[in-house]
Design a protein around this motif. Structure first.
Motif, PDB file in Angstrom:
ATOM      1  N   GLN A  85      -1.006   3.706  -1.126  1.00 32.27           N
ATOM      2  CA  GLN A  85      -0.151   3.551   0.046  1.00 32.27           C
ATOM      3  C   GLN A  85      -0.985   3.361   1.312  1.00 32.27           C
ATOM      4  OE1 GLN A  85       2.056   7.035   1.097  1.00 32.27           O
ATOM      5  NE2 GLN A  85       3.737   5.872   1.999  1.00 32.27           N
ATOM      6  N   LEU A  86      -2.065   4.124   1.429  1.00 29.68           N
ATOM      7  CA  LEU A  86      -2.922   3.992   2.606  1.00 29.68           C
ATOM      8  C   LEU A  86      -3.612   2.634   2.665  1.00 29.68           C
ATOM      9  CD1 LEU A  86      -4.591   7.507   2.847  1.00 29.68           C
ATOM     10  CD2 LEU A  86      -3.073   6.441   4.513  1.00 29.68           C
ATOM     11  N   LEU A  87      -4.055   2.144   1.492  1.00 32.73           N
ATOM     12  CA  LEU A  87      -4.663   0.813   1.469  1.00 32.73           C
ATOM     13  C   LEU A  87      -3.674  -0.249   1.954  1.00 32.73           C
ATOM     14  CD1 LEU A  87      -6.683   0.844  -1.890  1.00 32.73           C
ATOM     15  CD2 LEU A  87      -7.594   0.960   0.427  1.00 32.73           C
ATOM     16  N   ALA A  88      -2.414  -0.087   1.572  1.00 32.41           N
ATOM     17  CA  ALA A  88      -1.398  -1.057   2.001  1.00 32.41           C
ATOM     18  C   ALA A  88      -1.128  -0.929   3.497  1.00 32.41           C
ATOM     19  CB  ALA A  88      -0.121  -0.848   1.196  1.00 32.41           C
ATOM     20  N   PHE A  89      -0.952   0.293   4.007  1.00 33.96           N
ATOM     21  CA  PHE A  89      -0.643   0.507   5.419  1.00 33.96           C
ATOM     22  C   PHE A  89      -1.762   0.023   6.319  1.00 33.96           C
ATOM     23  CE2 PHE A  89       3.056   3.027   4.492  1.00 33.96           C
ATOM     24  CZ  PHE A  89       3.780   3.027   5.676  1.00 33.96           C
ATOM     25  N   SER A  90      -3.004   0.252   5.901  1.00 31.15           N
ATOM     26  CA  SER A  90      -4.152  -0.125   6.736  1.00 31.15           C
ATOM     27  C   SER A  90      -4.466  -1.617   6.669  1.00 31.15           C
ATOM     28  CB  SER A  90      -5.378   0.672   6.305  1.00 31.15           C
ATOM     29  OG  SER A  90      -5.762   0.315   4.981  1.00 31.15           O
ATOM     30  N   GLY A  91      -3.855  -2.329   5.726  1.00 30.74           N
ATOM     31  CA  GLY A  91      -4.148  -3.748   5.543  1.00 30.74           C
ATOM     32  C   GLY A  91      -5.372  -4.011   4.691  1.00 30.74           C
ATOM     33  N   TRP A 146      -9.568  -4.880   8.486  1.00 34.16           N
ATOM     34  CA  TRP A 146      -9.339  -4.334   7.144  1.00 34.16           C
ATOM     35  C   TRP A 146     -10.616  -3.776   6.518  1.00 34.16           C
ATOM     36  CZ3 TRP A 146     -11.916  -6.072   2.889  1.00 34.16           C
ATOM     37  CH2 TRP A 146     -12.536  -7.323   2.961  1.00 34.16           C
ATOM     38  N   TYR A 147     -11.763  -4.434   6.805  1.00 35.96           N
ATOM     39  CA  TYR A 147     -12.992  -3.979   6.167  1.00 35.96           C
ATOM     40  C   TYR A 147     -13.467  -2.642   6.736  1.00 35.96           C
ATOM     41  CZ  TYR A 147     -14.449  -6.993  10.067  1.00 35.96           C
ATOM     42  OH  TYR A 147     -14.561  -7.615  11.283  1.00 35.96           O
TER      43      TYR A 147
END
Length: 433
Positions: free
Chosen positions: A300-306, A3-4
């Protein structure tokens, strides 16, 4: 991908694009397209991201933004703002430092109708600073109050930035607008107290001068002719939302109509003023809609990428009390405000900080108001606070950035005091519930 690394890739690409001069909205769009390709499955992911972005633009909650902006533009271009300032100036008479008080009182009234900190600062700076310096006011007494009241437009409704924040954070727009009323008035009172203390400690900072006395009847006439109608528009807008008579969108429409009717009544509505008002509101509205598009897809991208869940788990893994974590968030926002403008900060932090605030058990309306205050403070935080440069652009020749930095400090302190009051007494933000 951990995630990082995903978070570093997304944030790093945005910051890098902005560093080379790419407009904020386009930087987010480019980074989001690249992120969707990587994290959401190539071309199909990009299509899905764009669909979600356009869906966010259809939100009914965005309607108050152009209407509130139109209110402020009309108030400025028709000259209604100048009428209100002139009336307050004459009412205060020989009060020491009266032009500084005029700035706070008139600026608070203008902030309620404009919702634009930059517009409020530009108007006050061009109207008041030359006159105050001509009469011997120090730069702190002439510039400081304008920087302070320019930031009031962020929290006193109608605030376009508050509407944008509520939309991005998916919280009640009307509740956030109403929550800003009492803290905004408290902040204005803190500014008045600061000016009073400064005139007591250094009377030469705001020399007294003779003014033509006016009768009680003339004062009442000024109040009812030039102050009550303008402030009445704001009161009606707030009361309509407070008592559920109208939604924020409907109240904003009534407010814009109210300013138009006032301009007609005072015979100051011209085609030129109307055209300039519509053009100004349209430019800022288009920018705001691009920002909403970029933020929705970024979330949305932050959620998809974890990245969102990983960051929240990491932040809540520290052995910190919720209030200590709030202070960390506040410090991060202030630090960002020294180098970035407010909308960019919102785009970067709302998808991260609001889920974190919810996990910590904070009331999201209260937290949103704290965030608005941090943005208000960062508007005037050296070295790159946006209002500092707006003031530099309208200040008389010879005004240095150091003069502006020093003038801003006492009023930044007032805003920090208000943040402390909101933490100690949350009912100041939640009084309407």
């Amino acid at each position: 991908m951990e995630w990082y690394w995903a978070l570093a890739l997304l944030l790093g690409s945005i910051v890098g694009l902005m560093a080379i001069g790419t407009p904020v909205a386009l930087a987010f769009l480019a980074a989001n397209i690249a992120g969707a390709w990587i994290f959401m499955g190539g071309g199909n992911g990009v299509v899905l991201m764009l669909d979600n972005g356009f869906g966010a633009l259809s939100s009914f909650a965005l309607i108050p933004i152009p209407l509130f902006l139109l209110m402020g533009e009309l108030f400025f271009h028709t000259g209604l703002g100048a009428r209100m300032f002139n009336a307050i100036d004459r009412l205060l008479g020989r009060l020491p430092g009266r032009l500084s008080y005029v700035t706070v009182l008139g600026g608070t009234g203008f902030a309620t109708l404009s919702g634009s900190s930059m517009g409020s600062t530009a108007l006050l700076g061009s109207l008041m600073v030359p006159e105050m310096q001509r009469r011997g006011y120090s730069k702190t007494m002439s510039i400081g109050p304008i920087l302070g009241t320019g930031g009031l437009a962020i929290i006193i409704p109608p605030s376009a930035l508050a509407v944008l924040l509520a939309t991005l954070a998916k919280i009640d727009v009307g509740a956030l607008l109403i929550a800003g009323v009492l803290p905004g008035l408290v902040l204005a009172c803190l500014y008045v107290a600061m000016i009073w203390g400064m005139t007591k400690m250094n009377p030469d900072a705001a020399p007294a001068y003779e003014v033509e006395p006016i009768s009680l009847g003339a004062k009442l006439w000024l109040v009812f002719r030039d102050i009550v109608p303008m402030s009445g528009v704001m009161v009606v807008v707030v009361l309509m939302m407070l008592y559920g008579i109208a939604t924020p969108s409907e109240a904003a429409a009534f407010g814009a109509l109210g300013v138009i009717l006032l301009a007609i009544a005072f015979r100051c509505l011209t085609w030129a003023a109307l055209r300039k008002s519509v053009e100004g509101a349209l430019k800022v509205t288009l920018m705001a809609y691009l920002i909403v598009f970029g933020s929705a897809t970024f979330s949305q991208l932050l959620a998809f990428s974890g990245a969102s869940r990983g960051l929240i788990n990491w932040a809540t893994g520290f052995d910190l009390a919720p209030m200590a974590m709030l202070l960390v968030i506040f410090a991060v926002l202030l630090l960002l405000g020294m180098f970035m403008e407010q909308i960019s900060i919102m785009l970067l932090t709302v998808p991260i900080f609001f889920p974190l605030a919810e996990s910590l058990g904070f009331d999201l309306i209260w937290f949103a108001l704290i965030m608005l205050l941090s943005l208000e403070i960062s508007f005037t935080t050296p070295p790159f606070g946006l209002l500092l440069f707006v003031m530099k652009g309208v200040a008389p020749p010879g005004t240095t950035m150091r003069d502006i930095y020093v003038a801003a400090m006492p009023f930044i302190l007032c805003s920090l005091v208000l943040v402390g009051l909101l933490i100690l007494f949350p009912w100041l933000a939640l009084w309407a519930r």
